[in-house]
Design a protein around this motif. Structure first.
Motif, PDB file in Angstrom:
ATOM      1  N   PRO A   1     -80.424 -34.865   1.658  1.00  0.00           N
ATOM      2  CA  PRO A   1     -81.071 -33.638   2.121  1.00  0.00           C
ATOM      3  C   PRO A   1     -82.593 -33.809   2.126  1.00  0.00           C
ATOM      4  O   PRO A   1     -83.133 -34.611   1.375  1.00  0.00           O
ATOM      5  CB  PRO A   1     -80.651 -32.604   1.078  1.00  0.00           C
ATOM      6  N   ALA A   2     -83.268 -33.063   2.981  1.00  0.00           N
ATOM      7  CA  ALA A   2     -84.726 -33.092   3.120  1.00  0.00           C
ATOM      8  C   ALA A   2     -85.195 -34.261   3.965  1.00  0.00           C
ATOM      9  O   ALA A   2     -86.393 -34.489   4.089  1.00  0.00           O
ATOM     10  CB  ALA A   2     -85.427 -33.133   1.757  1.00  0.00           C
ATOM     11  N   VAL A   3     -84.278 -35.024   4.547  1.00  0.00           N
ATOM     12  CA  VAL A   3     -84.651 -36.120   5.427  1.00  0.00           C
ATOM     13  C   VAL A   3     -84.119 -35.808   6.819  1.00  0.00           C
ATOM     14  O   VAL A   3     -82.940 -35.506   6.989  1.00  0.00           O
ATOM     15  CB  VAL A   3     -84.070 -37.462   4.943  1.00  0.00           C
ATOM     16  N   GLY A   4     -84.978 -35.885   7.809  1.00  0.00           N
ATOM     17  CA  GLY A   4     -84.566 -35.637   9.178  1.00  0.00           C
ATOM     18  C   GLY A   4     -85.089 -34.313   9.706  1.00  0.00           C
ATOM     19  O   GLY A   4     -85.259 -33.350   8.956  1.00  0.00           O
ATOM     20  N   GLN A   5     -85.352 -34.263  10.992  1.00  0.00           N
ATOM     21  CA  GLN A   5     -85.824 -33.049  11.640  1.00  0.00           C
ATOM     22  C   GLN A   5     -84.644 -32.112  11.890  1.00  0.00           C
ATOM     23  O   GLN A   5     -83.637 -32.527  12.470  1.00  0.00           O
ATOM     24  CB  GLN A   5     -86.493 -33.396  12.983  1.00  0.00           C
TER      25      GLN A   5
ATOM     26  N   ASP B   1     -85.025 -42.841  13.088  1.00  0.00           N
ATOM     27  CA  ASP B   1     -85.724 -43.071  11.824  1.00  0.00           C
ATOM     28  C   ASP B   1     -86.640 -41.883  11.563  1.00  0.00           C
ATOM     29  O   ASP B   1     -87.773 -41.837  12.021  1.00  0.00           O
ATOM     30  CB  ASP B   1     -86.539 -44.365  11.874  1.00  0.00           C
ATOM     31  N   GLU B   2     -86.115 -40.905  10.825  1.00  0.00           N
ATOM     32  CA  GLU B   2     -86.871 -39.697  10.544  1.00  0.00           C
ATOM     33  C   GLU B   2     -87.184 -39.542   9.061  1.00  0.00           C
ATOM     34  O   GLU B   2     -87.454 -38.453   8.581  1.00  0.00           O
ATOM     35  CB  GLU B   2     -86.103 -38.473  11.051  1.00  0.00           C
ATOM     36  N   VAL B   3     -87.104 -40.661   8.329  1.00  0.00           N
ATOM     37  CA  VAL B   3     -87.427 -40.608   6.901  1.00  0.00           C
ATOM     38  C   VAL B   3     -88.934 -40.454   6.747  1.00  0.00           C
ATOM     39  O   VAL B   3     -89.700 -41.294   7.238  1.00  0.00           O
ATOM     40  CB  VAL B   3     -86.964 -41.887   6.178  1.00  0.00           C
ATOM     41  N   PRO B   4     -89.400 -39.402   6.092  1.00  0.00           N
ATOM     42  CA  PRO B   4     -90.847 -39.215   5.911  1.00  0.00           C
ATOM     43  C   PRO B   4     -91.471 -40.393   5.169  1.00  0.00           C
ATOM     44  O   PRO B   4     -90.850 -40.995   4.290  1.00  0.00           O
ATOM     45  CB  PRO B   4     -90.931 -37.929   5.079  1.00  0.00           C
ATOM     46  N   ALA B   5     -92.698 -40.715   5.534  1.00  0.00           N
ATOM     47  CA  ALA B   5     -93.372 -41.862   4.923  1.00  0.00           C
ATOM     48  C   ALA B   5     -93.541 -41.700   3.422  1.00  0.00           C
ATOM     49  O   ALA B   5     -93.580 -42.682   2.681  1.00  0.00           O
ATOM     50  CB  ALA B   5     -94.728 -42.068   5.591  1.00  0.00           C
ATOM     51  N   ASP B   6     -93.654 -40.436   2.959  1.00  0.00           N
ATOM     52  CA  ASP B   6     -93.887 -40.218   1.539  1.00  0.00           C
ATOM     53  C   ASP B   6     -92.604 -39.917   0.763  1.00  0.00           C
ATOM     54  O   ASP B   6     -92.655 -39.531  -0.403  1.00  0.00           O
ATOM     55  CB  ASP B   6     -94.886 -39.064   1.340  1.00  0.00           C
ATOM     56  N   PHE B   7     -91.441 -40.103   1.406  1.00  0.00           N
ATOM     57  CA  PHE B   7     -90.180 -39.877   0.685  1.00  0.00           C
ATOM     58  C   PHE B   7     -89.925 -41.060  -0.241  1.00  0.00           C
ATOM     59  O   PHE B   7     -90.033 -42.220   0.179  1.00  0.00           O
ATOM     60  CB  PHE B   7     -89.019 -39.734   1.666  1.00  0.00           C
ATOM     61  N   PRO B   8     -89.584 -40.807  -1.519  1.00  0.00           N
ATOM     62  CA  PRO B   8     -89.399 -41.900  -2.491  1.00  0.00           C
ATOM     63  C   PRO B   8     -88.327 -42.894  -2.058  1.00  0.00           C
ATOM     64  O   PRO B   8     -87.185 -42.508  -1.818  1.00  0.00           O
ATOM     65  CB  PRO B   8     -88.986 -41.166  -3.776  1.00  0.00           C
ATOM     66  N   ALA B   9     -88.693 -44.152  -1.966  1.00  0.00           N
ATOM     67  CA  ALA B   9     -87.753 -45.185  -1.544  1.00  0.00           C
ATOM     68  C   ALA B   9     -86.593 -45.326  -2.530  1.00  0.00           C
ATOM     69  O   ALA B   9     -85.460 -45.607  -2.128  1.00  0.00           O
ATOM     70  CB  ALA B   9     -88.482 -46.513  -1.398  1.00  0.00           C
TER      71      ALA B   9
END
Length: 253
Positions: free
Chosen positions: A134-138, A202-210
């Motif tokens: 959750p919280a990943v993707g438009q 690829d809609e993973v935000p750049a600041d999302f924890p890997a």
């Protein structure tokens, strides 16, 4: 006999679903909770433009189903329904394949079918379109992303079926092992080309924890491995017992 195998397949799917739920709850839910916490706290950009501030309605959107229900009853129900459905389909495929893949024991046939289905239905599509927490993707692209994923699953399944059919013919001509290798190579080439042609998502935000993304995806794979492996082992045991009993009854008569 078909009815008995169908019931056994659904029962095996139920058992596999319970085990898969246990794995998903223990190893998948922590990363889901982390992702939801990041979204609620505004810890990354998610579906907003860089620097944008969510509107109040977005910040305090009320959940239709409480999170504790989603992570327990909801998760269990979804996994069980999926497991029972897959178990029923596996039993139908087994009834068709048994005896046509060579002189194999029922449990071996069941494991081969389960392993092939796992690769075709889940693993290969996952490599192209991996699961996201959750919280990943438009939000606006969820329909298109779902269509792309299930479209690729359908292509993978169709090519897998064709590879199996042609592999049987190739085995008669070149031997079982060579026929399998040629069929597998043909499958990989076709789905590889299709994957290359299909859009990249690829809609993973750049600041999302890997680490959170990695934990979620490995837990997703682990859940599916648990489900399919348990299904293959359980149904293989059920099928072998059923067919052995039938053979004994025929011999006695």
């Amino acid at each position: 006999m078909m009815k008995t195998l169908l019931v056994r397949g659904m029962l095996a799917g139920l058992i596999a679903g319970v085990l898969a739920f246990g794995f998903a709850y223990a190893f998948g839910e922590p990363s889901v909770n982390t992702a939801i916490g990041l979204e609620d706290s505004g810890g990354h950009s998610h579906s907003h433009d860089a620097g944008a501030t969510p509107a109040p309605a977005e910040q305090h959107e009320e959940e239709l189903v409480p999170r504790d229900i989603q992570s327990t009853v909801g998760l269990l129900t979804g996994v069980l329904v999926y497991g029972v459905a897959i178990g029923g389909l596996l039993s139908l495929a087994f009834a068709f394949a048994q005896g046509r893949l060579g002189n194999l024991r029922p449990r071996v046939t069941a494991l081969l079918l389960t392993g092939g289905a796992f690769a075709v239905v889940f693993l290969v599509p996952f490599l192209k379109y991996p699961a996201n927490p959750p919280a990943v993707g438009q939000p606006g692209t969820i329909d298109s992303r779902t269509e792309l994923y299930f479209g690729f699953v359908a292509v993978s399944l169709l090519v897998g079926i064709l590879a199996t059919v042609f592999g049987r013919k190739l085995a008669d001509r070149f031997g079982a092992w060579n026929g399998f290798l040629l069929a597998a190579a043909g499958y990989l080439v076709v789905v590889g080309v299709v994957a290359w042609l299909m859009p990249v998502v690829d809609e993973v935000p750049a600041d999302f924890p890997a680490s959170t993304l990695w934990s979620f995806r490995t837990a997703s794979v682990g859940t599916q491995v648990t489900l399919w492996l348990a299904l293959g082992l359980a149904f293989g045991a059920f099928a072998e017992k059923t067919l052995t009993k039938k053979t004994a009854t025929v011999a006695a008569s």
